[in-house]
Design an enzyme around this catalytic site. Structure first.
Site, mmCIF file in Angstrom:
data_model
loop_
_atom_site.group_PDB
_atom_site.id
_atom_site.type_symbol
_atom_site.label_atom_id
_atom_site.label_comp_id
_atom_site.label_asym_id
_atom_site.label_seq_id
_atom_site.Cartn_x
_atom_site.Cartn_y
_atom_site.Cartn_z
ATOM 1 N N ASP A 30 -29.062 62.763 89.072
ATOM 2 C CA ASP A 30 -30.455 63.041 89.410
ATOM 3 C C ASP A 30 -30.647 64.549 89.612
ATOM 4 O OD1 ASP A 30 -32.913 61.108 90.750
ATOM 5 O OD2 ASP A 30 -32.956 63.259 91.182
ATOM 6 N N ASN A 85 -36.989 51.630 92.287
ATOM 7 C CA ASN A 85 -38.367 51.783 92.747
ATOM 8 C C ASN A 85 -39.302 51.294 91.647
ATOM 9 O OD1 ASN A 85 -37.485 53.052 95.135
ATOM 10 N ND2 ASN A 85 -37.385 55.039 94.108
ATOM 11 N N GLY A 91 -42.697 53.649 95.138
ATOM 12 C CA GLY A 91 -42.201 55.019 95.067
ATOM 13 C C GLY A 91 -41.700 55.443 93.702
ATOM 14 N N GLN A 92 -42.113 54.735 92.660
ATOM 15 C CA GLN A 92 -41.656 55.103 91.305
ATOM 16 C C GLN A 92 -42.449 56.304 90.804
ATOM 17 O OE1 GLN A 92 -42.085 51.979 88.362
ATOM 18 N NE2 GLN A 92 -40.993 53.161 86.795
ATOM 19 N N SER A 93 -41.733 57.349 90.372
ATOM 20 C CA SER A 93 -42.415 58.541 89.865
ATOM 21 C C SER A 93 -42.192 58.747 88.364
ATOM 22 C CB SER A 93 -41.958 59.786 90.633
ATOM 23 O OG SER A 93 -40.570 59.981 90.486
ATOM 24 N N HIS A 98 -35.331 52.769 85.787
ATOM 25 C CA HIS A 98 -34.089 53.456 86.165
ATOM 26 C C HIS A 98 -33.576 52.887 87.476
ATOM 27 C CE1 HIS A 98 -37.573 55.716 87.624
ATOM 28 N NE2 HIS A 98 -36.869 56.014 88.694
ATOM 29 N N LEU A 99 -32.273 52.847 87.575
ATOM 30 C CA LEU A 99 -31.594 52.392 88.786
ATOM 31 C C LEU A 99 -30.951 53.610 89.448
ATOM 32 C CD1 LEU A 99 -29.255 49.332 89.145
ATOM 33 C CD2 LEU A 99 -28.486 51.585 89.891
ATOM 34 N N HIS A 100 -31.243 53.807 90.729
ATOM 35 C CA HIS A 100 -30.610 54.891 91.490
ATOM 36 C C HIS A 100 -29.294 54.362 92.058
ATOM 37 C CE1 HIS A 100 -34.330 57.474 92.031
ATOM 38 N NE2 HIS A 100 -34.912 56.320 91.792
#
Ligand code: 5GP
Ligand code: ZN
Length: 112
Positions: A30, A85, A91-93, A98-100
């Site tokens: 990230d 998210n 909170g998805q931007s 995608h997986l954090h």
């Protein structure tokens, strides 16, 4: 999706150091890490969010890739967190699934 930043990362249009890559998924660090280890795992195919996934093999592939990466990074003993998210309140931007994968410190709960 021609204007999607994660599609561009996945297809190599934006050069990135992948920490993992297979036929259908890539993973990279990230840009703005929230923990000592903060990796994003994404499908190469564009899905706007988790809610847009129409193929269950995306879930098995994404989760398997994330766990494989966690083990490759030696995180299985101390632990790690996987977060997806979704949408505005989630909170998805970036509108590409995608997986954090977060690790390397004690992570608080509940999340903010
Ligand atoms: P979200 O907020 O959508 O769950 O997560 C998006 C993540 O993507 C954020 O943690 C943000 O720092 C990261 N990010 C946004 N743009 C880029 C980029 O161009 N490169 C990388 N490596 N990460 C990015
Ligand atoms: Zn995309």
């Amino acid at each position: 999706m021609t204007d999607c930043i994660f599609c561009k990362i996945a297809n190599g249009e934006i050069p990135s150091d992948f920490v993992y890559s297979d036929e259908n998924f890539v993973a990279f660090r990230d840009l703005n890490p929230q923990a000592p280890v903060h990796i994003l795992v994404i499908p190469k195919k564009h899905y706007a969010s988790s809610a847009a996934v129409d193929d269950p093999s995306v879930w098995s592939g994404l989760m398997s890739a994330a766990v494989k990466i966690a083990c490759e990074f030696g995180l299985e003993e101390r632990g790690y967190r996987m977060v997806i998210n979704t949408g505005e309140q989630g909170g998805q931007s970036v509108p590409h699934l995608h997986l954090h994968l977060l690790a390397g410190r004690n992570l608080g709960w509940p999340p903010g």
